[in-house]
Every structure is written in C-alpha cells, then in structure tokens.
Design a protein around this motif. Structure first.
Motif, PDB file in Angstrom:
ATOM      1  N   GLY A 173       2.189  -0.587  -9.273  1.00 20.19           N
ATOM      2  CA  GLY A 173       1.058   0.278  -9.852  1.00 20.19           C
ATOM      3  C   GLY A 173       0.801   0.119 -11.558  1.00 20.19           C
ATOM      4  N   ALA A 174      -0.104   1.964 -11.680  1.00 16.38           N
ATOM      5  CA  ALA A 174      -0.625   1.762 -13.134  1.00 16.38           C
ATOM      6  C   ALA A 174       0.553   2.651 -13.579  1.00 16.38           C
ATOM      7  N   SER A 225      -8.629   5.663   2.514  1.00 19.75           N
ATOM      8  CA  SER A 225      -7.729   6.841   1.832  1.00 19.75           C
ATOM      9  C   SER A 225      -7.783   6.804   1.001  1.00 19.75           C
ATOM     10  N   ASP A 226      -7.791   8.143   0.860  1.00 21.21           N
ATOM     11  CA  ASP A 226      -7.618   8.481  -1.416  1.00 21.21           C
ATOM     12  C   ASP A 226      -6.255   8.975  -1.746  1.00 21.21           C
ATOM     13  N   ASP A 227      -5.809   9.882  -2.826  1.00 14.91           N
ATOM     14  CA  ASP A 227      -4.523   9.862  -2.754  1.00 14.91           C
ATOM     15  C   ASP A 227      -4.014  11.044  -1.984  1.00 14.91           C
ATOM     16  N   ALA A 228      -4.934  11.636  -1.835  1.00 12.46           N
ATOM     17  CA  ALA A 228      -4.895  13.154  -1.172  1.00 12.46           C
ATOM     18  C   ALA A 228      -3.871  12.939   0.151  1.00 12.46           C
ATOM     19  N   LEU A 239       6.161   7.370  -6.628  1.00 10.66           N
ATOM     20  CA  LEU A 239       6.043   6.044  -6.388  1.00 10.66           C
ATOM     21  C   LEU A 239       4.336   5.321  -5.973  1.00 10.66           C
ATOM     22  N   LEU A 240       3.441   6.659  -6.530  1.00  6.89           N
ATOM     23  CA  LEU A 240       2.019   5.757  -6.435  1.00  6.89           C
ATOM     24  C   LEU A 240       2.004   5.291  -7.659  1.00  6.89           C
ATOM     25  N   ASP A 275      -1.178   0.690  -1.427  1.00  4.54           N
ATOM     26  CA  ASP A 275      -0.615   0.087  -0.032  1.00  4.54           C
ATOM     27  C   ASP A 275      -0.371   0.854   0.887  1.00  4.54           C
ATOM     28  N   MET A 276      -0.816   1.424   1.636  1.00  9.99           N
ATOM     29  CA  MET A 276       0.793   2.329   2.433  1.00  9.99           C
ATOM     30  C   MET A 276       1.479   2.174   3.224  1.00  9.99           C
TER      31      MET A 276
END
Length: 238
Positions: free
Chosen positions: A236-237, A159-162, A187-188, A194-195
């Motif tokens: 996350g970052a 999975s990528d961010d898109a 959220l990201l 992690d989905m």
C-alpha cells in the motif's frame, strides 16, 4: 440426485448470503435461483467485488434447499470444458465461476455453447460468473456471445474504501470481535486494497488474537506484519 457441494476455495462459513456486504439486490436475485427458480444468470464484477463469495453462497444455499447443484471453478477446466461439464445439465443448478478463464479457446467456447443448450432443454439453471458483462467478454464464438447476452445480467460495483471497511468490519464481527476504523485504515495503507489479501490476513489476525488473548488493534497488526517479514510496508501507500 444427491446435492453436490462445491470444493471450497476458502473457509465455507464466510461464503454466505448473510455475510455479503453491498449491492443487496444481487443476493436477493441469487436467493431465488438457489431456491429453484429456473433460468440463466450472468454475474459480473471487477476483481475483489465479491463474485466468488456470491457464487459459492448460491451453491451452498441451493444444496441446503435440496437442489442438485455443482460449483465449478472454470480455471481448472481450461482446454477440457467439454469433459468437465459432462452430465451437469442433469442438475438443478450449475454455478460456473471464472468464465473469463476459458474464453478465446474455440473448443472450450463450443463446449460452453453446447452445455448452455443442453441445460436449456433439460431445465437446469446456470449461474455464470465473470469479470465482464457480455459486451466486454472476449468471446470469439458469436452463438455463445448471443446466449450469454440473453442471460439475466447482475453487476457488482468496484469496491471503494468505504465498502472495504464495511466488509472487513462485518467479517471481524462475524468472528466475534471489533475492528475499528483506525485498524482498517492501517491495513489499507500498509497491506493494500486487494480484498482477497485483506480477508486472508484478517483470518490470520483472528488466530493471533485468540492465541495471544489481545484485541486486533494497530499495534497488534504492526507487530504481526513485522514478524511476517514485511515490516508493515507491504503493497500500500506509505
């Protein structure tokens, strides 16, 4: 034989072919399997790619079609695969999720090999689910590696961010509300990528939104994370 429904790991309504996002050719092949097409399939993909979603969707669609089916999370059968799979070759379809968890143990690998052969003789279809393709699996038993290599191979991409955005927005839409890109981006950044964690959080936000009669926006997400004790600075970052 009465169809056997799986023990759901997460709420079953989410695990349908219709709610899967990405790689449309993979659900198409699994739909045929759920409709009774015989054979052996190995579905592989990295963590968070949707393997368990499709595994349970396949089992549920097969049961709805009247096929005798069992979904088996193999992580629960470590060291006792032979007992756990006893009699399942009499089904129409066996879905074995988490193949990686039982590889490397000779007794479990022998049991899988024997099970595969019994299914082949009985006409029971098998869907194996693993993180790796046969070439990358830690299989010690050459005969089992050979059998897995002969399966139809279906592979899900990382999975990528898109794709994560599309999945989260689709799951929100299925719940009757809109998750805009600003909220997904928050959220990201604050929760991570992690989905499984993101989907679990989405379910919590859905309940909060209903209880408070508020849209799921960045302020609501921020307040929820702060109340949960992580101050919105999870994994996350920044």
């Amino acid at each position: 034989m009465t169809p056997q429904l799986p023990l759901a790991l997460r709420p079953a309504p989410d695990f349908r072919f219709e709610t899967f996002v990405g790689a449309p050719e993979v659900p198409a092949r699994l739909r045929a399997m759920a409709a009774g097409e015989p054979g052996f399939v190995l579905l592989s993909g990295p963590e968070g790619s949707g393997k368990t979603h499709l595994a349970i969707a396949t089992a549920q669609a097969a049961a709805a079609a009247g096929l005798a089916v069992q979904y088996v999370p193999l992580v629960r059968l470590q060291g006792r695969v032979e007992q756990g799979l006893a009699g399942l070759d009499r089904l129409g379809l066996a879905v074995l999720d988490g193949l990686d968890a039982v590889l490397g143990a000779r007794a479990d690998e022998v049991a899988l090999f024997d099970f595969h052969n019994r299914c082949q003789a009985a006409g029971c279809a098998v869907l194996y689910v693993a993180r790796q393709t046969p070439a990358g699996l830690a299989v010690d038993l050459p005969d089992l590696r050979s059998r897995l290599g002969q399966c139809i191979q279906l592979t899900l991409p990382r999975s990528d961010d898109a794709l994560r955005t599309a999945i989260l927005q689709r799951k929100a839409q299925d719940r009757g509300w809109v998750l805009d890109e600003a909220a997904v981006g928050y959220l990201l950044r604050r929760v991570g990528r992690d989905m499984a964690s993101l989907v679990a959080l989405l379910e919590q936000l859905d309940r909060v939104s209903l209880a408070e009669q508020r849209r799921v926006t960045v302020p609501l997400i921020r307040a929820f994370l702060q109340q949960a004790g992580d101050g919105g600075e999870a994994t996350g970052a920044p």
